[in-house]
Scaffold this motif. Sequence first.
Motif, PDB file in Angstrom:
ATOM      1  N   ARG A  44      34.558 -15.012   9.045  1.00 59.98           N
ATOM      2  CA  ARG A  44      34.360 -15.705  10.321  1.00 59.98           C
ATOM      3  C   ARG A  44      32.945 -15.568  10.869  1.00 59.98           C
ATOM      4  NH1 ARG A  44      38.961 -18.027  11.209  1.00 59.98           N
ATOM      5  NH2 ARG A  44      40.975 -16.985  10.955  1.00 59.98           N
ATOM      6  N   THR A  45      31.996 -15.379   9.978  1.00 58.71           N
ATOM      7  CA  THR A  45      30.581 -15.464  10.327  1.00 58.71           C
ATOM      8  C   THR A  45      30.000 -16.678   9.599  1.00 58.71           C
ATOM      9  OG1 THR A  45      29.982 -13.948   8.527  1.00 58.71           O
ATOM     10  CG2 THR A  45      30.325 -12.995  10.720  1.00 58.71           C
ATOM     11  N   PRO A  46      28.914 -17.275  10.118  1.00 61.25           N
ATOM     12  CA  PRO A  46      28.404 -18.525   9.571  1.00 61.25           C
ATOM     13  C   PRO A  46      28.124 -18.497   8.073  1.00 61.25           C
ATOM     14  CG  PRO A  46      27.386 -18.102  11.687  1.00 61.25           C
ATOM     15  CD  PRO A  46      28.173 -16.866  11.332  1.00 61.25           C
ATOM     16  N   LEU A  47      28.703 -19.470   7.373  1.00 64.23           N
ATOM     17  CA  LEU A  47      28.548 -19.700   5.940  1.00 64.23           C
ATOM     18  C   LEU A  47      29.111 -18.580   5.072  1.00 64.23           C
ATOM     19  CD1 LEU A  47      26.729 -21.915   7.165  1.00 64.23           C
ATOM     20  CD2 LEU A  47      25.255 -21.656   5.173  1.00 64.23           C
ATOM     21  N   GLY A  64      29.047 -27.115   5.254  1.00 64.28           N
ATOM     22  CA  GLY A  64      30.404 -26.914   5.739  1.00 64.28           C
ATOM     23  C   GLY A  64      30.917 -25.548   5.329  1.00 64.28           C
ATOM     24  N   ASP A  65      31.610 -24.870   6.253  1.00 64.31           N
ATOM     25  CA  ASP A  65      32.045 -23.493   6.045  1.00 64.31           C
ATOM     26  C   ASP A  65      33.492 -23.344   6.510  1.00 64.31           C
ATOM     27  OD1 ASP A  65      32.038 -20.623   5.840  1.00 64.31           O
ATOM     28  OD2 ASP A  65      31.581 -20.523   7.980  1.00 64.31           O
ATOM     29  N   SER A  66      34.370 -22.904   5.596  1.00 64.15           N
ATOM     30  CA  SER A  66      35.784 -22.779   5.963  1.00 64.15           C
ATOM     31  C   SER A  66      36.090 -21.488   6.715  1.00 64.15           C
ATOM     32  CB  SER A  66      36.672 -22.888   4.718  1.00 64.15           C
ATOM     33  OG  SER A  66      36.390 -21.872   3.786  1.00 64.15           O
ATOM     34  N   SER A  67      35.231 -20.475   6.620  1.00 65.74           N
ATOM     35  CA  SER A  67      35.522 -19.221   7.316  1.00 65.74           C
ATOM     36  C   SER A  67      35.428 -19.382   8.828  1.00 65.74           C
ATOM     37  CB  SER A  67      34.590 -18.099   6.856  1.00 65.74           C
ATOM     38  OG  SER A  67      33.280 -18.295   7.322  1.00 65.74           O
ATOM     39  N   THR A  68      34.544 -20.272   9.283  1.00 66.82           N
ATOM     40  CA  THR A  68      34.409 -20.534  10.717  1.00 66.82           C
ATOM     41  C   THR A  68      34.910 -21.916  11.103  1.00 66.82           C
ATOM     42  OG1 THR A  68      32.124 -21.195  10.287  1.00 66.82           O
ATOM     43  CG2 THR A  68      32.466 -18.955  11.079  1.00 66.82           C
ATOM     44  N   PRO A  92      36.237 -27.735   5.420  1.00 66.35           N
ATOM     45  CA  PRO A  92      35.300 -28.825   5.148  1.00 66.35           C
ATOM     46  C   PRO A  92      34.859 -28.820   3.686  1.00 66.35           C
ATOM     47  CG  PRO A  92      34.165 -27.059   6.298  1.00 66.35           C
ATOM     48  CD  PRO A  92      35.607 -26.639   6.181  1.00 66.35           C
ATOM     49  N   MET A  93      35.343 -29.777   2.917  1.00 66.63           N
ATOM     50  CA  MET A  93      35.038 -29.825   1.482  1.00 66.63           C
ATOM     51  C   MET A  93      33.771 -30.600   1.166  1.00 66.63           C
ATOM     52  SD  MET A  93      37.270 -27.978  -0.019  1.00 66.63           S
ATOM     53  CE  MET A  93      37.151 -28.461  -1.742  1.00 66.63           C
ATOM     54  N   ASP A  94      33.430 -31.576   2.024  1.00 66.40           N
ATOM     55  CA  ASP A  94      32.206 -32.341   1.794  1.00 66.40           C
ATOM     56  C   ASP A  94      31.773 -32.972   3.108  1.00 66.40           C
ATOM     57  OD1 ASP A  94      30.053 -33.248   0.378  1.00 66.40           O
ATOM     58  OD2 ASP A  94      31.147 -34.705  -0.825  1.00 66.40           O
ATOM     59  N   VAL A  95      30.481 -33.256   3.201  1.00 68.60           N
ATOM     60  CA  VAL A  95      29.879 -33.887   4.371  1.00 68.60           C
ATOM     61  C   VAL A  95      28.924 -34.969   3.897  1.00 68.60           C
ATOM     62  CG1 VAL A  95      28.486 -33.553   6.446  1.00 68.60           C
ATOM     63  CG2 VAL A  95      29.974 -31.711   5.651  1.00 68.60           C
TER      64      VAL A  95
END
Length: 253
Positions: A44-47, A64-68, A92-95
Motif C-alpha cells: 500500500r505504498t506507491p508502485l 498503474g499500481d494495484s497495491s494502492t 490497473p492492468m494497462d493505461v
Amino acid sequence: MLYPLSVASADKGPVYVADRKLPGIWSIEKGKATSYFTGSKVFRTPLNAVRCVTVDPQGRVLAGDSSTREVYRFEKPGAEPMPLTKGGIGIPMDVVVTKSGDLFVSDLELHQIWKVPAAGGKPTLFAKVSAPRGLALDQAENLWVVSGTADQLLKVTPDGKISVIVKGRPFNFPHDVVLLEDGTAIVTDGYEKALWKVTPDGKTEKWISGEPFKNPVGITLQGKNILVADPHAKTIFSIDPEKKITDLLKPAK
C-alpha cells in the motif's frame, strides 16, 4: 531486471519498464537500465505492486499500481508520483492516453474500463469488459481491449459501444496489444511464448514464437519496432519489421 511486466516508449528518449519486483520503473538508454523510480517493499505504498507503464503526449510517465489501487503520473524525472484517482481503481492492468489527455484504465478486479480526466479525478465507467488486460488506441480513438474470457480481443468505440474483433479463444494466455500503421494488431501470448498477428477483420496467425521469448507480456511500439517485456527472460526484446529480435539490455556491438 527482476520481473518486467510492461514497457513504454515515446518517439524519442528513454524506454520505460514497469518491474513488479523492483518494485518500480526502469529507464533504459543505450542498453543500460537505471532506476527511474524505486518504490518501497511495504504494501500500500506507491508502485509497490506496479502493473503497467505508459507515456503521455507530453512525455510524462504514468504507472498503474494495484497495491494502492491507483494510477500515478510523474510530472518530470525525479519527481514524486502524483496519484490521479484517490484510489479509485481496483487492479490497473494497462493505461492509455487519448489525444485530449484523458486516460483509459483496464481494471481486472472490477471487470471494466475506467475513464480518468487528464487532470485527475474520480474515474467514470467507460465500458464493462470481463477480465480486461492490455489496451491500445487506434487513429480513430477506438479502444482495443485484450480480454481473458470468452472473446479475447474487443473494440470499444469512443461512445462506448463494444464489438468483437477476435471471437472465441485462439490465444492461450493473451496479455497486451499494439496496433500497426496498416491496422494490424499484434497480441502477446505468454503461455505460447508468442506474438500473434490479427488482421482488422479478426483473422489470427502466430507471427513469432519460441526462443528467445519465455513469457512475453507487455508490448509497445518504438518507431517501426515492437518492444516486448518478458518477465521470465528478465529483459526487453525489440523486434524490427523483418522479425529480427534483439535484447535491449545486450545491444549489438
